[in-house]
Design a protein around this motif. Structure first.
Motif, PDB file in Angstrom:
ATOM      1  N   SER A   1     -31.067  49.790 -19.864  1.00 28.42           N
ATOM      2  CA  SER A   1     -30.201  50.856 -19.383  1.00 28.42           C
ATOM      3  C   SER A   1     -29.301  51.398 -20.492  1.00 28.42           C
ATOM      4  N   VAL A   2     -28.720  50.502 -21.283  1.00 25.43           N
ATOM      5  CA  VAL A   2     -27.809  50.938 -22.346  1.00 25.43           C
ATOM      6  C   VAL A   2     -28.515  51.807 -23.370  1.00 25.43           C
ATOM      7  N   HIS A   3     -29.666  51.360 -23.838  1.00 25.07           N
ATOM      8  CA  HIS A   3     -30.359  52.111 -24.892  1.00 25.07           C
ATOM      9  C   HIS A   3     -31.030  53.368 -24.349  1.00 25.07           C
TER      10      HIS A   3
ATOM     11  N   LYS B   1     -22.016  45.779 -19.744  1.00 21.81           N
ATOM     12  CA  LYS B   1     -21.935  46.832 -18.737  1.00 21.81           C
ATOM     13  C   LYS B   1     -20.520  47.372 -18.574  1.00 21.81           C
ATOM     14  N   HIS B   2     -19.518  46.485 -18.596  1.00 21.06           N
ATOM     15  CA  HIS B   2     -18.164  46.896 -18.238  1.00 21.06           C
ATOM     16  C   HIS B   2     -17.217  47.033 -19.439  1.00 21.06           C
ATOM     17  N   ALA B   3     -17.609  46.505 -20.593  1.00 14.64           N
ATOM     18  CA  ALA B   3     -16.751  46.631 -21.789  1.00 14.64           C
ATOM     19  C   ALA B   3     -17.618  46.893 -23.009  1.00 14.64           C
ATOM     20  N   PRO B   4     -18.343  48.009 -23.020  1.00 22.74           N
ATOM     21  CA  PRO B   4     -19.211  48.276 -24.178  1.00 22.74           C
ATOM     22  C   PRO B   4     -18.382  48.456 -25.441  1.00 22.74           C
TER      23      PRO B   4
ATOM     24  N   PRO C   1     -11.950  47.275 -22.959  1.00 19.21           N
ATOM     25  CA  PRO C   1     -12.579  48.303 -23.792  1.00 19.21           C
ATOM     26  C   PRO C   1     -11.532  49.282 -24.329  1.00 19.21           C
ATOM     27  N   ASP C   2     -11.881  49.932 -25.444  1.00 23.90           N
ATOM     28  CA  ASP C   2     -10.944  50.844 -26.093  1.00 23.90           C
ATOM     29  C   ASP C   2     -10.673  52.090 -25.244  1.00 23.90           C
TER      30      ASP C   2
ATOM     31  N   PRO D   1     -12.084  54.778 -21.700  1.00 25.19           N
ATOM     32  CA  PRO D   1     -12.634  54.734 -20.336  1.00 25.19           C
ATOM     33  C   PRO D   1     -14.118  54.398 -20.363  1.00 25.19           C
ATOM     34  N   VAL D   2     -14.532  53.677 -19.368  1.00 23.31           N
ATOM     35  CA  VAL D   2     -15.926  53.234 -19.254  1.00 23.31           C
ATOM     36  C   VAL D   2     -16.506  53.829 -17.983  1.00 23.31           C
ATOM     37  N   PRO D   3     -17.625  54.515 -18.083  1.00 24.68           N
ATOM     38  CA  PRO D   3     -18.245  55.053 -16.864  1.00 24.68           C
ATOM     39  C   PRO D   3     -18.620  53.916 -15.921  1.00 24.68           C
ATOM     40  N   PRO D   4     -18.448  54.133 -14.629  1.00 25.39           N
ATOM     41  CA  PRO D   4     -18.761  53.055 -13.671  1.00 25.39           C
ATOM     42  C   PRO D   4     -20.227  52.668 -13.716  1.00 25.39           C
ATOM     43  N   VAL D   5     -20.454  51.387 -13.687  1.00 30.20           N
ATOM     44  CA  VAL D   5     -21.815  50.842 -13.698  1.00 30.20           C
ATOM     45  C   VAL D   5     -22.032  50.127 -12.374  1.00 30.20           C
TER      46      VAL D   5
END
Length: 406
Positions: free
Chosen positions: A219-221, A330-333, A358-359, A361-365
């Protein structure tokens, strides 16, 4: 057809399977017919002997009455299965005036002792004994003394009653053993169903632990390729290679999980043996794989010989670290993840997976949280404990302790 069904004709109808409510009474088996016929013939033989003795000292009218009463008493034995108590009482009374009914009376007492509880047998047996004493005075036998006749009557009544009670106790023992066998079979089926349910739950947890890590990489890549179509070719090729490798590993892990359903030593469809289960020795490979996917991971372990850790405990440590890395990805890329493993024999193993916030905002996963729940249950089943939640300075921390016997 079972062995019991094939040999049902050798069992008395009273020991056959009980009929359903409202069903007809069980029919006589071959054994029942043999026993009933034998008792009928024995009672008739005893009646004939008594009739010959009576013919020496009584008139023709009395002899005829004895023969009629004796024949009726012997024929009444065919009703002993349906009305054992009533028949025994009636024949005891008839035997007072008709000695030829003595054999039928003894047969009815035997049937009564087989089919009725001791209290009922006791009072009817006492009635039969009293009738036997009365018969000695009502129809005395000149060839046998009074005391001897009373003694013979008592002995015969006691013998047939004791024999019948012995048969009853044996039947109840067989019925108890049969019921115990039924319960044991039902309990065995219940245990098998519970084992299957537990196996399915274990497979479901294993599938989540194994595949979530691989699919998160995909999913990440895949997301990176989607949002960076203008990335350099080298970076696109690298991401595509990670996707390809992760997909291949996910398939291999899926085959590994399915292998749990196979018998030991059974090969896969391609002829390959099931892959070995991960242990604490493969934790470094897991960390290296996460680093290649772009994560910042620090592994801090003071174990000089990871192979000395029990296999089940090492596998649990591996799954805990794997779930922690998956959640951090997933929650702290982009955040650095620290995996700390400490322990020694007798003190147990501690596993800590922590990452800062995380530095940006992180999109919800999407996530169900079932992974952490399953790992907590796995740790408890292994005799340990696990806790997780937000860290005091921000971020997320996961801590687990597992036993390591001395």
């Amino acid at each position: 057809m079972t062995r019991t069904d094939r040999l049902a004709w050798l069992l008395p109808s009273a020991m056959a399977e009980p009929p359903a409510e409202g069903a007809a009474r069980p029919r006589r088996t071959v054994r029942d017919w043999v026993v009933d016929t034998t008792l009928f013939l024995l009672a008739a033989f005893v009646g004939l002997l008594a009739s010959e003795t009576s013919a020496k000292y009584n008139s023709e009218a009395v002899i005829l009455a004895d023969q009629l009463l004796g024949a009726a008493a012997v024929c009444a034995l065919w009703l002993r299965r349906r009305w054992p108590a009533g028949l025994a009482v009636a024949l005891s009374l008839v035997s007072v005036v008709a000695p030829v009914a003595g054999g039928a009376m003894l047969a009815s007492l035997f049937s009564l002792a087989v089919r009725r509880p001791f209290r009922e047998v006791a009072w009817i047996g006492a009635l039969a004994a009293a009738a036997s004493v009365a018969q000695v005075f009502v129809r005395p036998d000149p060839e046998t003394g009074t005391l001897l006749s009373i003694g013979i009557g008592f002995v015969l009544i006691l013998l047939v009653t004791a024999w019948g009670m012995l048969v009853r106790s044996r039947r109840r023992l067989v019925e108890a053993l049969r019921e115990r066998a039924r319960r044991a079979e039902a309990e065995a089926e219940l245990r098998a169903e519970q084992a299957q349910r537990l196996a399915r739950e274990a497979i479901a947890r294993e599938m989540h632990d194994v595949l979530a890590h691989r699919l998160t990489l995909l999913s990440v890549h895949a997301g990176a390729l989607e949002f960076r179509p203008d990335a350099p070719p080298a970076q696109v090729a690298r991401a595509a290679g990670v996707i390809r490798d992760s997909a291949h590993e996910a398939l291999q892990d899926l085959r590994e999980i399915i292998g749990v359903l196979r018998a030991p030593g059974e090969t896969t469809a391609t002829g390959e043996e099931n892959r070995p289960q991960p242990t604490l020795e493969t934790l470094g490979a897991l960390v290296e794989e996460s680093r290649q996917a772009g994560m910042k991971v620090v592994l801090d372990s003071d174990l000089a010989d990871p192979g000395a850790v029990p296999v089940a405990t090492g596998r649990t440590v591996y799954r805990i670290a794997q779930e922690g890395l998956t959640n951090a990805r997933k929650h702290a890329p982009g955040a650095e993840v620290t995996v700390t493993v400490r322990g020694r024999r007798g003190d147990g193993l501690t596993v800590d997976v922590a990452n800062p916030a995380p530095d940006g905002p992180v999109p919800p996963v999407p996530g169900s949280g079932q992974g952490l729940i399953g790992l907590t249950e796995r740790a408890m089943l292994a005799g340990g404990r696990m806790s997780h939640g937000p860290a005091p300075g921000g971020g997320f921390a996961l801590h687990a302790w597992l036993p390591w016997p001395a």
